[in-house]
Design an enzyme around this catalytic site. Structure first.
Site, mmCIF file in Angstrom:
data_model
loop_
_atom_site.group_PDB
_atom_site.id
_atom_site.type_symbol
_atom_site.label_atom_id
_atom_site.label_comp_id
_atom_site.label_asym_id
_atom_site.label_seq_id
_atom_site.Cartn_x
_atom_site.Cartn_y
_atom_site.Cartn_z
ATOM 1 N N ASP A 16 100.984 73.262 -2.442
ATOM 2 C CA ASP A 16 101.775 73.272 -4.032
ATOM 3 C C ASP A 16 101.578 71.692 -4.509
ATOM 4 O O ASP A 16 101.227 71.665 -5.667
ATOM 5 C CB ASP A 16 103.023 73.644 -3.899
ATOM 6 C CG ASP A 16 103.036 75.275 -3.548
ATOM 7 O OD1 ASP A 16 102.193 75.727 -2.742
ATOM 8 O OD2 ASP A 16 103.974 75.949 -4.175
ATOM 9 N N ARG A 96 117.596 68.836 0.039
ATOM 10 C CA ARG A 96 117.001 68.567 -1.278
ATOM 11 C C ARG A 96 117.832 67.627 -2.106
ATOM 12 O O ARG A 96 117.278 66.991 -2.905
ATOM 13 C CB ARG A 96 117.013 69.994 -2.059
ATOM 14 C CG ARG A 96 116.261 71.200 -1.395
ATOM 15 C CD ARG A 96 114.653 70.474 -1.192
ATOM 16 N NE ARG A 96 113.810 71.575 -0.882
ATOM 17 C CZ ARG A 96 112.634 71.355 0.001
ATOM 18 N NH1 ARG A 96 112.617 70.166 0.597
ATOM 19 N NH2 ARG A 96 111.819 72.477 0.299
ATOM 20 N N ASP A 125 114.846 76.297 -4.474
ATOM 21 C CA ASP A 125 114.648 74.664 -4.543
ATOM 22 C C ASP A 125 114.602 74.195 -5.834
ATOM 23 O O ASP A 125 115.041 73.019 -6.205
ATOM 24 C CB ASP A 125 113.538 74.362 -3.748
ATOM 25 C CG ASP A 125 113.693 74.454 -2.182
ATOM 26 O OD1 ASP A 125 114.994 74.491 -1.641
ATOM 27 O OD2 ASP A 125 112.795 74.471 -1.553
ATOM 28 N N SER A 177 104.280 79.514 3.215
ATOM 29 C CA SER A 177 105.260 78.420 2.480
ATOM 30 C C SER A 177 106.219 77.610 3.695
ATOM 31 O O SER A 177 107.193 78.578 4.332
ATOM 32 C CB SER A 177 105.760 78.833 1.551
ATOM 33 O OG SER A 177 106.761 77.838 1.001
#
Length: 399
Positions: A16, A96, A125, A177
């Site tokens: 990505d 995060r 996310d 992922s």
């Protein structure tokens, strides 16, 4: 709106963000600086700076955040007993806000006027990144390519990468992922989108299959100081090194595997596989030690708040006033949670088999089945009678 001149991209080097790096340059005609948070990904980070430059970045940052992540994010959550929906130890969720915080700092340092991330428009996310950026900066534009471009799937991204000569570690045979840090490794996508199908051998990397784990149990001790783990088998470790060492020990015993369907913040259910070997040992030992250190009412009140606190982290509200207020309460409860837990590790299981603490509330003389001079068993008669009064009233037994 001010023109985008320079972007700091949260960059993992995966499919990505590699495609996003090229796409931002082509779409916004601007400079892109990549930022990679070293949270314990290990070999995944090898050569990542060079790869970012080859893909078009003007500059590439790789910042070692392992100790800060463990001490300031993982350990506070473990002091609170955080666990989402009774199973998930929040490995991605905790990473995060720290990543976003450092990304904002680099953007200010580089005079960038935008930041970007690779989170999809379907996931959690995007919320975690953007709420954290909003809490820490009022000036930065946020670019979320998955909500802007016309690429509709990871298959589209794989094709785009091939067409543009971008190196990516994803193939159609391994279309997952993944997110890895020192606390966990997660897998989503591919055959995992069918909740009935078992994950392939590629969906576990940190843990030995339990059926192949050693046939002999391993006994270890874990020392805690005010709710934080500080030593394994009496040997002190820094926060990050302690987690990594426990990953090694627990991983060989197949500990910390979770295969679950969870509720995303955006409103859909998602199936994922998580490996959290060291974290599972810490969580289990910590809860066990609290059994002899925490007052009953404090523990019970705390337990009612764990789901709400865990949601705050999962939903992206790490920097919210409510999370900070609850953290202060949880940390207060941990002031006496100091001691040692003895654990048996065996074929996927963690079994506390002993615990001790200088602050223990356990009184063997009070609880013994033998004769004692402390407790008058006749006192229980009045206690039970008073507890039963409302039940007798409820069923009309006083009439």
């Amino acid at each position: 709106m001010e023109k985008v001149k320079k972007v700091v991209l949260a960059y993992s080097g995966g499919l990505d963000t590699s495609v996003i790096l090229k796409w931002i340059k082509n779409t916004y005609k601007c400079e892109v600086i990549t930022f990679t948070a070293d949270l314990g990904q290990g070999e995944e980070l090898k050569g990542i700076e060079e790869k970012a430059i080859r893909t078009g970045a003007q500059k590439a940052y790789v910042v070692d955040l392992k100790e800060e992540f463990a001490k300031e994010y993982v350990f506070p959550a473990f002091r609170a007993g955080a666990i989402y929906e009774g199973r998930y130890l929040l490995g991605t969720s905790l990473a995060r806000p720290l990543t976003a915080k450092k990304m904002v700092e680099i953007a200010k340092q580089e005079n960038a006027n935008a930041v970007a991330h690779g989170a999809t428009g379907k996931g959690n996310d995007q919320v975690r990144f953007e709420l954290s950026v909003m809490a820490l900066s009022k000036d930065l534009k946020i670019i979320a390519p998955w909500r802007e471009w016309n690429l509709k799937s990871r298959s589209d991204l794989i094709n785009y990468a091939k067409e543009n000569g971008i190196e990516v570690p994803v193939t159609k045979e391994k279309p997952y992922s993944c997110d890895r840090n020192l606390l966990h490794l997660s897998f989503e996508g591919g055959e995992l989108e069918d909740p009935w199908k078992e994950g392939s051998k590629y969906t576990y990397l940190l843990t030995t299959p339990p059926e192949e784990a050693p046939d002999k149990p391993e006994i270890i001790t874990l020392d805690f100081d005010k709710g934080d783990p500080v030593a394994i088998n009496g040997k002190p470790y820094s926060p990050a090194q302690l987690i990594l060492k426990l990953n090694e020990i627990a991983g060989k015993h197949g500990i910390g595997r979770i295969d679950m369907v969870e509720n995303r913040f955006v409103g859909m259910k998602s199936r994922g596989i998580y490996e959290t070997p060291g974290g599972t040992v810490i969580y289990t030992a910590h809860r066990d030690l609290e059994g002899i250190c925490l007052d009953r009412e404090v523990m019970h009140i705390r337990d009612t708040l764990i789901p709400r606190y865990s949601e705050m982290i999962y939903y992206g509200f790490w920097f919210s006033p409510e999370r900070e207020a609850l953290q202060a309460f949880f940390d207060k409860t941990q002031e006496k949670v100091t001691g040692t837990v003895k654990l048996k590790l065996y074929k996927g299981g963690v079994y506390p088999i002993g615990r001790k603490s200088p602050n223990s509330l356990y009184n063997p003389e009070l609880v013994t089945f033998e004769q004692d001079d402390i407790y008058n068993q006749q006192d229980a008669t009045g206690f039970i009678r008073l507890q039963g009064l409302r039940l007798m009233a409820r069923y009309g037994l006083f009439k």
